[in-house]
Design an enzyme around this catalytic site. Structure first.
Site, PDB file in Angstrom:
ATOM      1  N   HIS A  97       0.860  -1.188   0.000  1.00  0.00           N
ATOM      2  CA  HIS A  97       0.000   0.000   0.000  1.00  0.00           C
ATOM      3  C   HIS A  97       0.895   1.235   0.000  1.00  0.00           C
ATOM      4  O   HIS A  97       1.709   1.424   0.910  1.00  0.00           O
ATOM      5  CB  HIS A  97      -0.932  -0.010   1.213  1.00  0.00           C
ATOM      6  N   GLU A 100       1.772   3.877   3.042  1.00  0.00           N
ATOM      7  CA  GLU A 100       2.216   3.382   4.348  1.00  0.00           C
ATOM      8  C   GLU A 100       3.741   3.442   4.422  1.00  0.00           C
ATOM      9  O   GLU A 100       4.431   2.428   4.454  1.00  0.00           O
ATOM     10  CB  GLU A 100       1.645   1.962   4.544  1.00  0.00           C
ATOM     11  N   ARG A 157      -3.153   4.839  -2.195  1.00  0.00           N
ATOM     12  CA  ARG A 157      -3.025   3.496  -1.610  1.00  0.00           C
ATOM     13  C   ARG A 157      -2.791   2.415  -2.665  1.00  0.00           C
ATOM     14  O   ARG A 157      -2.015   1.479  -2.460  1.00  0.00           O
ATOM     15  CB  ARG A 157      -4.335   3.197  -0.856  1.00  0.00           C
ATOM     16  N   HIS A 228       2.525  -3.561   6.763  1.00  0.00           N
ATOM     17  CA  HIS A 228       1.637  -2.417   6.490  1.00  0.00           C
ATOM     18  C   HIS A 228       1.714  -1.425   7.662  1.00  0.00           C
ATOM     19  O   HIS A 228       2.354  -1.668   8.675  1.00  0.00           O
ATOM     20  CB  HIS A 228       0.182  -2.893   6.407  1.00  0.00           C
ATOM     21  N   GLU A 302       0.718  -4.515  11.066  1.00  0.00           N
ATOM     22  CA  GLU A 302       0.300  -3.115  10.935  1.00  0.00           C
ATOM     23  C   GLU A 302       1.153  -2.353  11.941  1.00  0.00           C
ATOM     24  O   GLU A 302       0.957  -2.483  13.148  1.00  0.00           O
ATOM     25  CB  GLU A 302      -1.196  -2.948  11.266  1.00  0.00           C
TER      26      GLU A 302
HETATM   27 ZN   LIG Z   1      -1.967  -1.521   4.161  1.00  0.00          ZN
END
Ligand SMILES: [Zn+2]
Ligand SMILES: *[C@@H]1O[C@H](CO)[C@@H](O)[C@H](O)[C@H]1NC(C)=O
Ligand SMILES: *[C@@H]1O[C@H](CO)[C@@H](O)[C@H](O)[C@H]1NC(C)=O
Ligand SMILES: *[C@@H]1O[C@H](CO)[C@@H](O)[C@H](O)[C@H]1NC(C)=O
Length: 371
Positions: A97, A100, A157, A228, A302
């Site tokens: 993405h 990020e 994104r 991410h 994340e």
């Molecule tokens: Zn992501």
């Protein structure tokens, strides 16, 4: 101090400076040390990869395993030491993405840590002998370059392909485009959506490239990690609420151990769970696909934060965010390695060694004179 000794000292100091400067990115009039605690644009990251390969021959190889929509070569760093035995492998990708930014920064930090420690840290050395690390610093290269274009594109994104709508709404969510319950849940069929899953499964060349590379090595790859931000989560398969991984308990315990390792570094809390349990249901993610094709350990990280800065994590948090995430990743890949190579856990080994020492000491104390 004699002239000649002073001369030697000056040479030693200059020599030290010279070896430090060997970390610089590119030859030029003003050699720079690569700063791992700043964000870097796509061309800087590509230059960094080439420099690392040049400086670490026999340890790092660049592999080009596909092309983006805009015809950029997608490259990973293969990191490992030569071995006569059959090796296993770890997969890690960053920057699927585009916005990020802490994710590519982490992949770069991770590689640097491995290079800085494999000669002195026995465990890292052992792992590089037994496993190759496949690290993609930026998977969605087109999208990442787009987020560097100007302030209004910073939060892009998706990929940069036209999808079904032409120029009005570009891009597919690469993490909804993999062959894992594709199109079923947590997606949109509207190509203007941030979670548009693509015209068809694997419509995106970036998702296809990962699929081809990983599938060809699926029996070697012990662990698939995809990095991410943000939210401070460790997600286990599956994103679909109605299916559970056969080794769910193992995934959870490995994830919880990683979260503990993370907390031990700077006290940050990471939550562990399946996507529907701790975030939202989704389908077509690379993590789910990796688990479905039989890779036993698959996790989404994340990274920081929990929403204060969100995708725009300030540069002064790159260092702590990477330090703690490194501890989490190290915990997972150590587990994967030790399980595959039948190595007892450090705790068990430490207990055995401690017992041997106690016995030896007792023998020595009873037979040797007091000093
Ligand atoms: Zn992501
Ligand atoms: C990337 O950053 C470097 C250093 O700041 C700069 O010289 C270069 O023009 C940038 N490249 C792109 C494509 O933005
Ligand atoms: C940023 O780039 C976009 C896409 O090309 C363009 O539409 C927009 O006008 C630019 N914005 C600024 C502030 O330059
Ligand atoms: C999960 O199963 C329930 C009960 O059968 C069903 O109602 C629901 O639609 C399923 N969810 C998905 C995303 O398929």
């Amino acid at each position: 101090m004699s002239q000649s000794i002073r001369g030697i000292l000056v040479l030693l100091v200059l020599g030290g400076l010279g070896s430090r400067a060997s970390q610089r990115v590119a030859e030029g009039p003003e050699p720079r040390i690569y700063d791992y605690f700043k964000y870097h644009n796509m061309s800087e990251i590509s230059g960094w990869m080439e420099q690392l390969e040049k400086e670490n021959q026999g340890v790092i190889t660049i592999i080009n395993y596909g092309y983006t929509y805009e015809k950029q070569g997608i490259k990973l760093l293969k990191i490992g030491l030569a071995s006569t035995e059959k090796k296993k492998a770890i997969w890690m990708d960053c920057g699927i993405h585009a916005r990020e930014w802490i994710s590519p920064a982490f992949c770069q930090y991770f590689v640097r840590q491995i290079l800085d420690t494999y000669k002195t840290d026995e465990k890292i050395g052992q792992m590089l002998k037994n496993m190759d690390l496949y690290v993609t610093p930026v998977l969605n290269m087109d999208g990442y370059a787009h987020t560097w274009f100007n302030q209004s594109t910073r939060l892009w994104r998706k990929s940069r392909s036209p999808g079904n709508c032409g120029d009005s709404c570009m891009g597919t969510d690469l993490n909804r485009n993999f062959d894992a319950n594709w199109g079923s849940v947590g997606i949109s069929r509207n190509c203007c959506s941030e979670v548009y899953n693509g015209a068809r499964v694997l419509s995106e060349s970036e998702a296809q490239a990962v699929t081809d590379f990983v599938k060809a090595r699926s029996s070697e790859i012990l662990c698939f990690l995809t990095i991410h931000s943000y939210g401070q989560l460790i997600l286990v398969p599956f994103g679909h609420p109605n299916i559970t991984a056969p080794n769910y308990d193992e995934l959870m315990s490995v994830g919880l151990a990683a979260a503990k390792a993370i907390k031990d570094v700077h006290g940050m809390d990471y939550t562990v769970g399946s996507s529907p349990n701790v975030l939202y249901p989704n389908s077509g993610s690379s993590r789910d696909w990796a688990r479905l094709i039989g890779i036993p350990l698959a996790f989404t990280f994340e990274l920081r934060d929990k929403g204060l800065h969100g995708f725009e994590l300030p540069e002064d948090q790159i260092k702590p965010a990477c330090e703690e995430a490194y501890a989490g990743v190290r915990s997972i890949i150590t587990y994967a390695h030790d399980k595959a190579f039948h190595i007892t856990t450090p705790n068990t080994a430490a207990t055995v060694i401690a017992t041997i020492w106690t016995v030896l000491l007792a023998v020595c104390l009873t037979s040797a004179p007091l000093l």
